[in-house]
Design a protein around this motif. Structure first.
Motif, PDB file in Angstrom:
ATOM      1  N   LEU A  94       0.774  -1.107   0.034  1.00 62.39           N
ATOM      2  CA  LEU A  94       0.015   0.132  -0.023  1.00 62.39           C
ATOM      3  C   LEU A  94       0.731   1.171   0.111  1.00 62.39           C
ATOM      4  CD1 LEU A  94      -2.550  -1.208   2.702  1.00 62.39           C
ATOM      5  CD2 LEU A  94      -2.908  -1.035   0.089  1.00 62.39           C
ATOM      6  N   PRO A  95       0.485   2.379  -0.595  1.00 61.21           N
ATOM      7  CA  PRO A  95       0.903   3.585  -0.437  1.00 61.21           C
ATOM      8  C   PRO A  95       1.050   4.134   0.785  1.00 61.21           C
ATOM      9  CG  PRO A  95      -1.052   4.141  -1.583  1.00 61.21           C
ATOM     10  CD  PRO A  95      -1.054   2.432  -1.365  1.00 61.21           C
ATOM     11  N   PHE A  96       1.826   5.060   1.194  1.00 63.31           N
ATOM     12  CA  PHE A  96       1.941   5.304   2.695  1.00 63.31           C
ATOM     13  C   PHE A  96       2.990   6.456   2.672  1.00 63.31           C
ATOM     14  CE2 PHE A  96       3.358   4.560   7.250  1.00 63.31           C
ATOM     15  CZ  PHE A  96       2.013   4.632   7.857  1.00 63.31           C
TER      16      PHE A  96
ATOM     17  N   HIS B  64      -0.899   7.302  13.583  1.00 65.58           N
ATOM     18  CA  HIS B  64      -1.953   6.369  13.665  1.00 65.58           C
ATOM     19  C   HIS B  64      -1.647   4.826  13.447  1.00 65.58           C
ATOM     20  CE1 HIS B  64      -4.259  10.154  13.034  1.00 65.58           C
ATOM     21  NE2 HIS B  64      -3.096  10.467  12.147  1.00 65.58           N
ATOM     22  N   MET B  65      -0.951   4.291  12.893  1.00 62.25           N
ATOM     23  CA  MET B  65      -0.317   2.666  12.968  1.00 62.25           C
ATOM     24  C   MET B  65       0.110   2.467  14.134  1.00 62.25           C
ATOM     25  SD  MET B  65       2.640   1.032  10.669  1.00 62.25           S
ATOM     26  CE  MET B  65       3.674   1.890  11.493  1.00 62.25           C
ATOM     27  N   ILE B  66       1.028   3.293  14.672  1.00 63.79           N
ATOM     28  CA  ILE B  66       1.289   2.999  16.135  1.00 63.79           C
ATOM     29  C   ILE B  66       0.377   2.585  17.296  1.00 63.79           C
ATOM     30  CG2 ILE B  66       3.258   3.787  18.014  1.00 63.79           C
ATOM     31  CD1 ILE B  66       4.877   4.554  15.684  1.00 63.79           C
TER      32      ILE B  66
ATOM     33  N   ASN C 216      -6.945   8.122  13.342  1.00 60.55           N
ATOM     34  CA  ASN C 216      -7.900   8.382  12.271  1.00 60.55           C
ATOM     35  C   ASN C 216      -7.568   7.126  11.462  1.00 60.55           C
ATOM     36  OD1 ASN C 216      -8.802   8.628   9.679  1.00 60.55           O
ATOM     37  ND2 ASN C 216      -8.264  10.650   9.501  1.00 60.55           N
ATOM     38  N   PRO C 217      -8.475   5.831  11.399  1.00 58.30           N
ATOM     39  CA  PRO C 217      -8.395   4.778  10.978  1.00 58.30           C
ATOM     40  C   PRO C 217      -8.095   4.961   9.211  1.00 58.30           C
ATOM     41  CG  PRO C 217     -10.637   5.073  11.381  1.00 58.30           C
ATOM     42  CD  PRO C 217      -9.706   6.131  11.909  1.00 58.30           C
ATOM     43  N   GLU C 218      -8.437   5.958   8.604  1.00 61.19           N
ATOM     44  CA  GLU C 218      -8.097   6.285   7.093  1.00 61.19           C
ATOM     45  C   GLU C 218      -6.622   6.490   7.005  1.00 61.19           C
ATOM     46  OE1 GLU C 218     -10.996   9.306   5.760  1.00 61.19           O
ATOM     47  OE2 GLU C 218     -12.743   8.055   5.913  1.00 61.19           O
TER      48      GLU C 218
ATOM     49  N   SER D  20      -5.368  -0.415   8.985  1.00 63.12           N
ATOM     50  CA  SER D  20      -6.754  -0.588   9.108  1.00 63.12           C
ATOM     51  C   SER D  20      -7.477  -0.904   8.001  1.00 63.12           C
ATOM     52  CB  SER D  20      -7.153   0.689   9.647  1.00 63.12           C
ATOM     53  OG  SER D  20      -8.689   1.033   9.527  1.00 63.12           O
ATOM     54  N   PRO D  21      -8.773  -1.550   8.012  1.00 62.96           N
ATOM     55  CA  PRO D  21      -9.337  -2.052   6.804  1.00 62.96           C
ATOM     56  C   PRO D  21     -10.014  -0.565   5.984  1.00 62.96           C
ATOM     57  CG  PRO D  21     -10.328  -3.274   8.472  1.00 62.96           C
ATOM     58  CD  PRO D  21      -9.113  -2.342   9.050  1.00 62.96           C
TER      59      PRO D  21
END
Length: 166
Positions: free
Chosen positions: A115-117, A124-126, A138-140, A145-146
């Motif tokens: 995925l692009p990141f 948010h990932m941590i 923010n899950p987006e 996150s799905p």
């Protein structure tokens, strides 16, 4: 960790001093790899996940850019400049125990690899990985996150969307 010398760099187009700069850079990467290996060895028998993110990428005497090295962030942004100056390596290492105990997280980590990141979304990932509950999550923007928004513009210097570069 001085394994590489100017003589190891097979670039007759560069001076000895320039080849030594490349060798020094290669030695710094070798040292960094040793530090990362030590960290992984320390936690490999535990229920652990390790996230690595380099501080920045580095241009090293590309044949088309002559004697330049280091970050060239003030040049116009094209695809090559973006790759050399803005792309950074990131990886997530999961121990065997972590994989067994957190299968859903591990599956999401594997899916996220393509995925692009952007680094501005790492918190948010941590937060997600740590199980922290906060209104700022923010899950987006969480690559695990799905609901992750893979089409979010990835702006470089607040002006150029990386996704639009050809």
């Amino acid at each position: 960790f001085k394994r590489f010398t100017a003589e190891d760099i097979k670039r007759p187009d560069l001076s000895i001093a320039d080849r030594q700069i490349i060798a020094d850079y290669d030695n710094s990467i070798l040292y960094n790899d040793e530090v990362l290996n030590t960290i992984i060895d320390k936690y490999k028998s535990e229920d652990a996940v390790i996230i690595y993110l380099s501080d920045h990428s580095e241009r090293m005497f590309g044949p088309e850019n002559g004697k330049k090295y280091g970050r060239q962030t003030f040049e116009p942004i094209d695809k090559k400049n973006a790759i050399e100056n803005f792309e950074v390596p990131m990886w997530i290492f999961c121990t065997e125990e972590y994989k067994a105990n957190h299968k859903d997280f591990f599956d999401n980590i594997c899916k996220a690899a393509i995925l692009p990141f952007m680094t501005d979304a790492i918190p948010h990932m941590i937060i997600h990985l740590a199980g922290v509950k906060t209104n700022t999550y923010n899950p987006e923007r969480d690559i695990l996150s799905p609901q992750f928004d893979s089409k979010r513009p990835r702006l470089l210097r607040k002006e150029t969307d990386y996704n639009s570069l050809k």
